[in-house]
Design an enzyme around this catalytic site. Structure first.
Site, PDB file in Angstrom:
ATOM      1  N   HIS A 176      -7.079  -3.685  10.666  1.00  0.00           N
ATOM      2  CA  HIS A 176      -5.735  -4.058  10.239  1.00  0.00           C
ATOM      3  C   HIS A 176      -4.853  -4.296  11.465  1.00  0.00           C
ATOM      4  O   HIS A 176      -4.948  -3.560  12.446  1.00  0.00           O
ATOM      5  CB  HIS A 176      -5.117  -2.939   9.388  1.00  0.00           C
ATOM      6  CG  HIS A 176      -5.251  -3.159   7.918  1.00  0.00           C
ATOM      7  ND1 HIS A 176      -5.884  -2.278   7.066  1.00  0.00           N
ATOM      8  CD2 HIS A 176      -4.822  -4.173   7.121  1.00  0.00           C
ATOM      9  CE1 HIS A 176      -5.833  -2.732   5.822  1.00  0.00           C
ATOM     10  NE2 HIS A 176      -5.186  -3.883   5.827  1.00  0.00           N
ATOM     11  N   GLU A 203     -10.467   0.509  10.720  1.00  0.00           N
ATOM     12  CA  GLU A 203     -10.638   1.177   9.432  1.00  0.00           C
ATOM     13  C   GLU A 203     -11.982   1.902   9.371  1.00  0.00           C
ATOM     14  O   GLU A 203     -13.008   1.363   9.747  1.00  0.00           O
ATOM     15  CB  GLU A 203     -10.535   0.160   8.293  1.00  0.00           C
ATOM     16  CG  GLU A 203      -9.158  -0.478   8.166  1.00  0.00           C
ATOM     17  CD  GLU A 203      -8.073   0.517   7.765  1.00  0.00           C
ATOM     18  OE1 GLU A 203      -8.407   1.651   7.353  1.00  0.00           O
ATOM     19  OE2 GLU A 203      -6.877   0.154   7.863  1.00  0.00           O
ATOM     20  N   CYS A 226      -7.345  -6.277   0.989  1.00  0.00           N
ATOM     21  CA  CYS A 226      -7.999  -5.919   2.255  1.00  0.00           C
ATOM     22  C   CYS A 226      -9.114  -4.906   2.019  1.00  0.00           C
ATOM     23  O   CYS A 226     -10.237  -5.067   2.508  1.00  0.00           O
ATOM     24  CB  CYS A 226      -6.979  -5.336   3.241  1.00  0.00           C
ATOM     25  SG  CYS A 226      -5.871  -6.574   3.942  1.00  0.00           S
ATOM     26  N   ARG A 277      -0.207  -2.827  -6.080  1.00  0.00           N
ATOM     27  CA  ARG A 277       1.206  -2.524  -6.311  1.00  0.00           C
ATOM     28  C   ARG A 277       1.991  -3.825  -6.515  1.00  0.00           C
ATOM     29  O   ARG A 277       3.050  -3.831  -7.130  1.00  0.00           O
ATOM     30  CB  ARG A 277       1.741  -1.775  -5.096  1.00  0.00           C
ATOM     31  CG  ARG A 277       2.917  -0.895  -5.345  1.00  0.00           C
ATOM     32  CD  ARG A 277       3.409  -0.302  -4.027  1.00  0.00           C
ATOM     33  NE  ARG A 277       2.865   1.013  -3.717  1.00  0.00           N
ATOM     34  CZ  ARG A 277       3.336   2.150  -4.226  1.00  0.00           C
ATOM     35  NH1 ARG A 277       4.334   2.131  -5.082  1.00  0.00           N
ATOM     36  NH2 ARG A 277       2.814   3.303  -3.899  1.00  0.00           N
TER      37      ARG A 277
END
Lengths: 218, 218, 218, 218
Positions: free
Chosen positions: A170, A85, A148, A95
């Protein structure tokens, strides 16, 4: 006479979330707990997948271990490669419910914090070394807006102004998680663990990152 | 006696890049040039797909039109929906050459600029109104690291501290661009143009964005 | 004195199935009902999305219209292009209930029928003409194992040994069906209808198909 | 006194094709050569990835080993799971050159052969047992139109009318093949080999396949 503490690398993984019964991030980092890589001792800590608990647990682990380098690891179900990342952004937008039932929408990770932090790990060098070892790897431009990304942002906020380096990786589902989900990629645990070893080793040995294009057109 | 200028909305699109002979972003925004939406006059300007030229052209357009609101539009080949971009990051990392042959890797968009800017458009309200109209739309957490992200960042940097609002929208290929690329999504021009009209109208009418979850777990 | 019947092309589409309230296959073929293409009259008939009803309705339509050429059309949610189907196989294997609640598993479409029938339409020529018109199109090696494949098989079984030609075309979702399904491709109705016109025209005019590679490695 | 020959299972894999330097199908089946599964001896043979050579090599292997059961294995780059193939069709349509430079388009595999053959392996039982073991698996309705489908068709044509059972299994890329192809799924060799063992064991033990829905709507 006092002996110098061996330098420590802190790895974190998450507990399972949603309907999953395992979290490959914890499966992977817990395997490395106690190993020595490039002369440093690896310690692995589990974080809860909750907006309230994860930052607290991360900060406690940072205090407890005073690490030289930190790599937080999380599951990215649906991705096919280790994802290095690049950037953490200052927003939570969930969500789905976290493991404590919370679902913040468009709240800041840190009130009045900067909009984003870039990783301080040499992700291009790590990317190159993973490829050289035949391990699927990619640079990712977003860690999402769930726990995360929050952990990644909290980490970089805590390390800002220090010499401690940190970042986020990830990882895909494990094969057994996708057995009945045709079309969904996975990566087996041995490959992930081998990739983590290389990532940590390269991060520790590399002070100045490589300049190799690995961006996205969109 | 001097008459007050009607308020203006600035739309931008790009010229074709790489092997493409058209760019759907310019096809779409040029159709709206001269229209009136919610009482404002739409002006459309084309930007070159070059790291050197696009910021210059954007800043000139901002000076020329003194817009009340700005929406920059770019092609995101492979996406299936209108993508409302949430955040621009301060890095260029070009995987391919731009139209001038430049390929910056890991350079800042603006030296010493902040790591990122969030959009100042009400993207959740726009998202909801697009869905209500049956137009495929999504919130995106990354505009990439190519000229689109650069333009988005330059825009937000230029607007910072002003009352002018702005943001970026990525659009899919047109059907004719993917005729021979099975599996690659597209969206026809009429749907894109209808979506732009709704996006602009909602942006102009909405001062305080909705809080509706539309994030990504990773 | 009796006048010769104009030659007829039979188009079929399905009623909506599952949670959908429209079926783009019927939306598209019903628009062409009554049109003349290459001197033939187009008649469009709706088939129910049921294993019991669809074959019956198809056979009745074949008797009623005595067509020169038949094109059955169905929705393939998730595909991005017009899919010219190459082959129908003699098996029903329903992952979901049909509209009558039936769910046959590994039953033959026609007991003691051949394992498969190839289309008798010139799909390579149709493919080439769709591409030339800028319409996304692909050759597909499977029509699935649900009602679409069943109808395709029943059609070819009925036409076997006659001079009537027939085949099956799968089409994507319409944009409004995927408005809230980011990542899922769609194609607008005008493009689909234009593609059907070209497909029928080419099929009527082409007696000997082209030999252009359009297979799949797997 | 003459001893009865132990029953034999024939496994086949392919040599590398196109730009690849390894073929996971051969990597996997060669590991099982000489093993005993459910009392049968496994023999593994390599087939060339050529339309001219593969049928010849397969038929020679069938004569040489007189197997009780045959499983041909091939690479399906881009798939994420073990793919149990349901049907072989009587057409070659090569999108790329085979390893001998041949590229047949719309030719039959076997002149005047039936349009298709269904597998004679109990793929639903194999599917269920793979899932129970946590190995990604799916039923596939098409083996493509390249050398894999050709070998599958030739196999079923050769076995037709005999009591020998056979079928085809497609496997994903190995991780090292996709290291630099972000987004492309892979499966590690250990998981594939474990999946092959289960598949063979279940096939040998299952005379009457299960009836569990695993079809495709399109």
């Amino acid at each position: 006479m006092a002996q110098r503490q061996p330098h420590t690398v802190l790895l974190t993984g998450f507990d399972p979330f949603g309907d999953d019964t395992i979290n490959p991030s914890w499966e992977a980092v817990s395997q490395l707990h106690g190993e020595t890589i490039a002369g440093r001792c690896i310690v692995s800590e589990q974080l809860p997948t909750t907006f309230a608990g994860a930052p607290r647990a991360l900060r406690a682990a940072l205090r407890r271990h005073a690490p030289e380098l930190v790599l937080c690891v999380g599951q990215a179900g649906g991705r096919a490669a280790l994802s290095l990342e690049r950037v953490a952004i200052n927003v939570n937008d969930a969500r789905i419910l976290d493991n404590a039932g919370a679902q913040p929408v468009d709240t800041p990770v840190v009130a009045r914090g900067p909009a984003a932090y870039f990783t301080s790990l040499p992700i291009k060098a790590m990317h190159a070394d993973l490829h050289a070892a035949g391990i699927p790897a990619e640079i990712s431009q977003t860690a999402g807006t769930f726990v995360c990304n929050q952990v990644f942002y909290v980490l970089m906020h805590a390390l800002a102004g220090t010499r401690v380096r940190g970042g986020f990786l990830h990882i895909p589902y494990l094969p057994q998680q996708v057995a009945t989900m045709p079309g969904t990629p996975s990566l087996d645990l041995d490959t992930v663990v081998a990739g983590l070893r290389i990532s940590i080793d390269t991060a520790l040995r590399t002070r100045r990152d490589l300049r190799i294009g690995a961006g996205a057109t969109h």
